[in-house]
Design an enzyme around this catalytic site. Structure first.
Site, short mmCIF file in Angstrom:
data_model
loop_
_atom_site.label_atom_id
_atom_site.label_comp_id
_atom_site.label_asym_id
_atom_site.label_seq_id
_atom_site.Cartn_x
_atom_site.Cartn_y
_atom_site.Cartn_z
N LYS A 65 0.85 -1.20 0.00
CA LYS A 65 0.00 0.00 0.00
C LYS A 65 0.88 1.24 0.00
CE LYS A 65 -2.41 1.65 3.61
NZ LYS A 65 -2.11 3.11 3.53
N ASP A 100 -3.40 4.18 -1.78
CA ASP A 100 -4.42 4.56 -0.79
C ASP A 100 -4.80 6.03 -1.00
OD1 ASP A 100 -5.97 4.75 1.47
OD2 ASP A 100 -4.36 4.32 2.90
N LYS A 102 -7.79 7.42 -1.57
CA LYS A 102 -9.07 7.87 -0.99
C LYS A 102 -9.70 8.96 -1.85
CE LYS A 102 -7.76 6.79 3.79
NZ LYS A 102 -6.29 6.53 3.74
N ASP A 105 -14.63 13.14 -4.93
CA ASP A 105 -14.93 14.37 -5.67
C ASP A 105 -16.04 14.05 -6.67
OD1 ASP A 105 -14.72 16.99 -6.85
OD2 ASP A 105 -12.65 17.04 -6.15
P1 BMP Z 1 0.07 2.45 10.53
O1 BMP Z 1 0.00 0.92 10.55
O2 BMP Z 1 1.47 2.94 10.54
O3 BMP Z 1 -0.80 3.08 11.58
O4 BMP Z 1 -0.47 2.93 9.09
C1 BMP Z 1 -1.80 2.71 8.68
C2 BMP Z 1 -1.97 3.09 7.25
O5 BMP Z 1 -3.31 2.79 6.86
C3 BMP Z 1 -1.74 4.54 6.90
O6 BMP Z 1 -1.19 4.62 5.62
C4 BMP Z 1 -3.14 5.14 6.89
O7 BMP Z 1 -3.26 6.21 5.97
C5 BMP Z 1 -3.98 3.97 6.43
N1 BMP Z 1 -5.36 3.95 6.96
C6 BMP Z 1 -5.61 3.88 8.32
O8 BMP Z 1 -4.71 3.86 9.15
N2 BMP Z 1 -6.93 3.82 8.74
C7 BMP Z 1 -7.98 3.82 7.88
O9 BMP Z 1 -9.11 3.71 8.31
C8 BMP Z 1 -7.72 3.90 6.50
C9 BMP Z 1 -6.40 3.96 6.05
O10 BMP Z 1 -6.16 4.01 4.75
#
Ligand code: BMP
Length: 376
Positions: A65, A100, A102, A105
């Protein structure tokens, strides 16, 4: 999680056979082949770190991702740039790339953001996601854009370059091949470096020669996507063919963050949109399984996942990051909440040895899946 939906106890190999989307079918097979239901969220600082991490952790993951917009030094060149490099590593190690982004629009804008602009996400990301707050039509717009892209990519671009003398002492600002608004046909952008690379100075009247790029399109037997760009990345992961050229969308149905404002109604709208666009929507980014109708077979991918340090109690509470992120273990998310793939970012990236930590997460997540389907 509602009831015991059949997808919760059906092995991935079986779900592959029932999948509505070719890329989901492929992904399930890849998961079985690699015994992995791990997605690495490669939120590092630089393009160099990203490519190195993807190469090192590649063997343990089935999805990489990205957030291309947090990477400094992202090279936008569609043939030799960062996206193309990741695509080559994806072929080598057998994983799919999920940007990712998201998207949210109006339909027309997301079509352009998805297929054109700087990053040309559709060219290198097999999967992307959308927040459908803007309404369900946005999903249709993205599906249409992806279908057009697929049609186009199945044609080989033939570029011939001729060098001659300009008939005029100025360029018409390079728009001679654009549409009435001066936009290039996306097909021309694919091979049009001759134009983009000239720079402003090159357009001045002192130019003594002109490069003309002409392209024609003819059907290719197999899709020609930008191939690998450096030696050693030529190989293709054994045991499975290359992924189909179909692109897939995940709907951001629920978030892991504290105080998330996505309501039950919003999540339900995602479920409806997914059912309406089964040929494009692979499933959800969600915190629990949203498959409720008997025929639902959507894939679920879940962020907010972390393990306690090696040797510590696994079922205890895992602290959030102090900025709203909340974490659950792979066991809870997969066995109890019913997700299929866990997304792990800092849990792996911040470890002393990220590749071996990725392996630790892969094993735990796969064990949780086996226990859910009763194969342990
Ligand atoms: P981490 O495991 O370091 O917390 O990262 C989580 C990743 O997943 C980040 O890239 C964040 O943008 C994404 N993310 C999230 O954490 N929660 C969501 O609900 C949706 C996401 O895309």
């Amino acid at each position: 999680m509602s009831g015991r939906h059949p997808t919760l106890t059906t092995p991935f190999a079986e779900r592959a056979k029932q999948a509505d989307h070719p890329l989901t079918e492929y992904l399930y097979r890849l998961m079985v082949l690699k015994s992995s239901n791990l997605c690495l969220s490669a939120d590092v600082h630089t393009a160099r770190e990203l490519v190195t991490l993807a190469d090192k952790a590649g063997p343990s993951i089935v999805v990489l991702k990205t957030h291309y917009d947090l990477i400094s030094g992202w090279d936008y060149n569609p043939v030799t740039g960062t996206g193309a490099k990741l695509a080559a590593l994806a072929r080598k190690h057998g994983f799919l790339i999920f940007e990712d982004r998201k998207f949210v629009d109006i339909g027309k804008t997301v079509q352009m953001q998805y297929t054109a602009g700087t990053a040309r996400i559709i060219d290198w990301a097999h999967i992307t996601n959308a927040n459908i707050d803007a309404g369900k039509d946005m999903v249709r717009a993205m599906a249409e854009a992806a279908a057009k892209w697929k049609e186009r990519i199945n044609y080989e671009v033939k570029t011939s370059v001729t060098v001659g003398t300009p008939v005029s002492d100025h360029f018409d600002d390079g728009l001679e091949n654009g549409d009435e608004n001066g936009r290039l046909d996306p097909r021309e952008q694919l091979g049009g470096y001759g134009r983009d690379d000239r720079g402003a100075d090159a357009r001045k009247g002192s130019i003594v020669s002109i490069t003309t790029v002409t392209q024609s399109f003819e059907p290719a037997d197999s899709p020609r996507l930008p191939k690998s760009i450096s030696e050693g990345d030529e190989s293709v992961f054994p045991g499975i063919e290359e992924p189909p050229t179909d692109r897939g969308l995940l709907l951001l149905a629920q978030m892991s963050s504290k105080g998330c404002l996505m309501t039950k109604e919003y999540t339900q709208a995602c479920v409806e949109a997914a059912r309406e666009h089964k040929k494009f929507v692979m499933g959800y980014v969600a915190q629990e399984s949203l498959n409720t109708a008997p025929e639902d077979n959507f894939i679920h991918i879940t962020p907010g996942c972390k393990l306690p340090p090696e040797g510590e109690e696994e079922n205890g509470h895992i602290e959030g990051d102090g900025l709203g992120q909340q974490y659950n273990t792979p066991a809870k998310l997969i066995s109890i909440k019913g997700t299929d793939i866990v997304i792990v970012g800092r849990g792996i990236i911040c470890a002393d040895d990220p590749p071996s930590e990725a392996e630790r997460y892969r094993k735990k997540a796969w064990k949780a899946y086996l226990s859910r389907v009763g194969s342990e």
